[in-house]
Each structure stands twice: as structure tokens, then as C-alpha cells.
Write an enzyme that holds these catalytic residues in place. Sequence first.
Site, PDB file in Angstrom:
ATOM      1  N   HIS A 183     -51.892  24.215 -29.072  1.00  0.00           N
ATOM      2  CA  HIS A 183     -51.473  25.391 -28.222  1.00  0.00           C
ATOM      3  C   HIS A 183     -52.018  25.361 -26.779  1.00  0.00           C
ATOM      4  CE1 HIS A 183     -51.159  27.022 -32.273  1.00  0.00           C
ATOM      5  NE2 HIS A 183     -52.303  26.800 -32.611  1.00  0.00           N
ATOM      6  N   ARG A 204     -71.997  28.809 -22.414  1.00  0.00           N
ATOM      7  CA  ARG A 204     -71.356  30.064 -21.901  1.00  0.00           C
ATOM      8  C   ARG A 204     -72.347  31.114 -21.653  1.00  0.00           C
ATOM      9  NH1 ARG A 204     -68.401  30.467 -27.441  1.00  0.00           N
ATOM     10  NH2 ARG A 204     -70.044  31.706 -28.669  1.00  0.00           N
ATOM     11  N   ARG A 236     -46.920  13.062 -20.211  1.00  0.00           N
ATOM     12  CA  ARG A 236     -46.701  12.365 -18.895  1.00  0.00           C
ATOM     13  C   ARG A 236     -47.038  10.893 -18.962  1.00  0.00           C
ATOM     14  NH1 ARG A 236     -50.105  15.890 -14.942  1.00  0.00           N
ATOM     15  NH2 ARG A 236     -49.342  14.159 -13.463  1.00  0.00           N
ATOM     16  N   GLU A 271       0.916  -0.952   0.032  1.00  0.00           N
ATOM     17  CA  GLU A 271      -0.159   0.026   0.037  1.00  0.00           C
ATOM     18  C   GLU A 271       0.887   1.215   0.059  1.00  0.00           C
ATOM     19  OE1 GLU A 271      -3.238  -0.068  -0.451  1.00  0.00           O
ATOM     20  OE2 GLU A 271      -3.690  -2.168  -0.206  1.00  0.00           O
ATOM     21  N   ASN A 328     -59.739  17.997 -33.315  1.00  0.00           N
ATOM     22  CA  ASN A 328     -58.774  19.626 -33.260  1.00  0.00           C
ATOM     23  C   ASN A 328     -59.324  19.978 -31.911  1.00  0.00           C
ATOM     24  OD1 ASN A 328     -58.202  22.178 -33.394  1.00  0.00           O
ATOM     25  ND2 ASN A 328     -57.625  21.769 -35.543  1.00  0.00           N
ATOM     26  N   ASN A 357     -60.620  16.768 -15.025  1.00  0.00           N
ATOM     27  CA  ASN A 357     -60.822  15.227 -14.552  1.00  0.00           C
ATOM     28  C   ASN A 357     -60.640  14.807 -13.326  1.00  0.00           C
ATOM     29  OD1 ASN A 357     -57.952  16.218 -14.643  1.00  0.00           O
ATOM     30  ND2 ASN A 357     -57.210  14.011 -15.155  1.00  0.00           N
TER      31      ASN A 357
END
Length: 464
Positions: free
Chosen positions: A373, A450, A343, A156, A387, A396
Site C-alpha cells: 500500500h 521518532r 518504472r 490521374e 514486508n 534516495n
Amino acid sequence: MDVVIMAAGKGTRMKSKLPKVLHLLAGRALLQHVVDTAAQLSARQVVVITGHGAMEVEAAVSGNTGASAGFDINFVRQEPQLGTGHAVQQAVPLLRDDGMVVVLSGDVPLIQAATLRHLIAAAGTDKLALLTIDFADPTGYGRIVRRGDVVQAIVEQKDATPVQREITEVYSGIMALPARQLKAWLARLDKQNAQGEYYLTDIVKFAVADGVPVVAHKIADATQVAGVNSPVQLAALERAFQSKVALQLMEQGVRLADPARLDVRGQLHCAQDVSIDVNCVFEGVVTLGEGVKIGANCVIRNATIAAGAVIHPFTHIEGGQPGSKDAVEVGAGALIGPFARLRPGAKLGQAVHIGNFVEVKNSTLARGAKANHLAYLGDATVGERVNYGAGSITANYDGAFKHRTVLEADVHIGSNCVLIAPLTIGAGGTVGGGSTVTKDTPPGALTVARAKQVSIANWKRPSK
């Protein structure tokens, strides 16, 4: 044959609370690299000697590869730590007398199975075989002392004479030998040396005295025997490993924009004509089909990307375990990113488009579907040619459970919509921009949900 791995050291120079052998190289613990290599040697068992951070070390490697590889992983503890010889003494009760033993170091991660097979062959059934290498600067290593060509001892660094310190052939810390002789020699060790420790290397002089042949198997590849004792050494070994991986990929035909700026922390399988731009990280098991293009600064984990797909820069793909439902799949000709996030459980079909700042989780998108987008698709089943508008999300989660959204073929979702699951939008249906949809919609229908637009003339804003 048994394999003994010394992994008890504290690693003071790492300056870390984490045990040294658990620091990561290419995404795996140093010790796990060594265990995985041992798995290729047809060993009966692997005995890991732990000490500093023993519980953490044992938990990190327990159950990894051992049973499936046909051997057991057992642990023994070295407490207190009185040298390398004392460490291996702790493994003695688990070693069979009639077998061979290979001794490895848990902080020498890049030793190759092929090298160890050559060492084992050199040991045969009756020799002590040492793995050695020549270093221009051998400081810190045990020197191989020979008489002529015959190995006589390992001395050593702290015990070496000035003449012995000039020797450039050093011991790597790796050996193979018969278990019976190892046990006998370990029992004869003492601490009469400069460090007051039991040196495993002292068994060489016992072998010489007993007439047991000592052979040195010398290699040239320093990375295989390089140990890790500091962050600097770890970083250097990481680069050496990644450089080797990059070279192998390029030899297979992969186009790397800069081989010095690639990190593979697992397995990367590439078909023909794959190109990878700079600063990409691949983790787990990643498969890239023919002609796949990976843009700069992407992180891809546990994913299969089919032929012709393009992953634009800054995309993150975070698949779950390989082969599970959570692994990510990207179909042929798909366009992903830039700045997209896929993911666990994302399954994208042929020619799917996922654009900038779109997140997909546990969702299936059929051929030709597009979300270009600023959108979120979670727990969704999306049909062909759908689309999906900018700013739209699937709601969800109700606070306790996840629910599924189904968008049938040819659905058009306008911008800034909220689809509250469970929900089905019928085939060919359209959802007007800004809608919050809570009920299933029929095929072919326009759904608008809406508040009515109201304009108040001559409105004056409050002022202070």
C-alpha cells in the site's frame, strides 16, 4: 536494389504542424513503418525524399535500422514540390543504373514486405510492375487503363474522361522497375496536365511506347495500400492495424476480453493461456509468460512478465529500452496492482506483491517481498520476504545524486517510515512505524527513530 520513399508532402488535411509522415500509427511514425518494411527487402539503400518539415523528418528516421539492416538511409529534398515525378527526379543521382528500384509512399504505412517481394518478382529485371487494387469507389486514385489485358497508361483523377473514371482498378502509388529505364523516363516528363505537375505515372505511357512490358500485380487487401491524408483516415487505419494484431493474438491462443479494445504499439509476445482484459496498451517490446493475466486499463511498456503473474487493473509499467538494465522484469507468480507503477529498472522476483499506489523505480525485490500500500521504493535492493509498510518511502535523492537503500532478508518496515539513503537495514530487522532512519541498523534489531509522544492535558486550540 534501391528503395525510394516519397515523404515530401505537407498533409494539409491533417491540420497539424507535424509533417504528415511523422504522425503515429501503432506507436510509430507512418514513415518509420515504411522504412522498417524496406529493411526486409535486402535493399542496398533507402532514399527518402523530404520536403515539408524536411529537417524534422530526417532527424526522426536518421540512424533507425539502416546500418544494422545492411543498407544506408539517404535523404534528398524536393524544393519546390512539383509533383510525384519531380520528387523521384531528386533521387536520380543516388540510383545505380544496373539495379532495380522500388518506389513507395511514406504515407502508406501498412504495405507488407511479402507483397513487395511479389511485385519485385513480377518486375523481374526488365519490366515495369505496378501494384494495383480494385476499389468500389476509386475517387482520387489514378485509373489503370488497359487495351484488352495489357496496361497502357495510368490516368490521374483530374485528367480522366468520364469513361475512364468508371474504371475501378487503380494505382496504389507503388511500383518496381529497372533504374536505367526509370532515369530515362523521368527525363521525358512534362507538366501538360490538369494539375501542372510532373506525374510519375506518366512513365507508364513511355514504357508502352518503348516496348517495355508493363505488368499489374493486383492485391485484394485494401489496408496495405491505404494512404493517410486526414485524422479520420489515420484513425481508421489504426483500427484496421489493431484488429489484425488482435486476430493474430487470438489465433495463437491469447484470450482477449474484447479484441476491439486492445492497442499494441510495438511487439507483444504471449505464451500459452495468457488473458488480457479491455483497454490495455502495450508499447515497445512486451513478453507475457504462460498464464499471465492482465487486468483492465493497464499500460505496459518494455517489460518481461513471467509465468503466472497477475497484473491488476490500472497498473502502469514503464520499462526502458528492451534488453537494457532499465527494462522491467516481473517474476513468476507476482501480484501487481491495482493502481501500481513500475518504472525503469524495476526487477521483481518470484511471488513479489506490489499493491495499490506503490511506485517502484530502479529497484530489485527478491522472492516474496511485499509492498502492499501507498509506498515508494527507489534505488533499493530488497531481500527475500521483506514486508514494506504503507506510507513508507526511500529518500534516495540528495538534490544532486541518487543513493541506494538495502533492505536485507526478512526485514519488516512499519508504516509511514522514511529511509534516508545511503542506508542498510540488517537481516531480520524491524523499523517501527513513523521512523525516520538515517543510519545503518544491525541484523535482528528493532529500530525506532521518532519524536517522543507527548499529550498535553486540557489543551485548548486557538480561536478567533
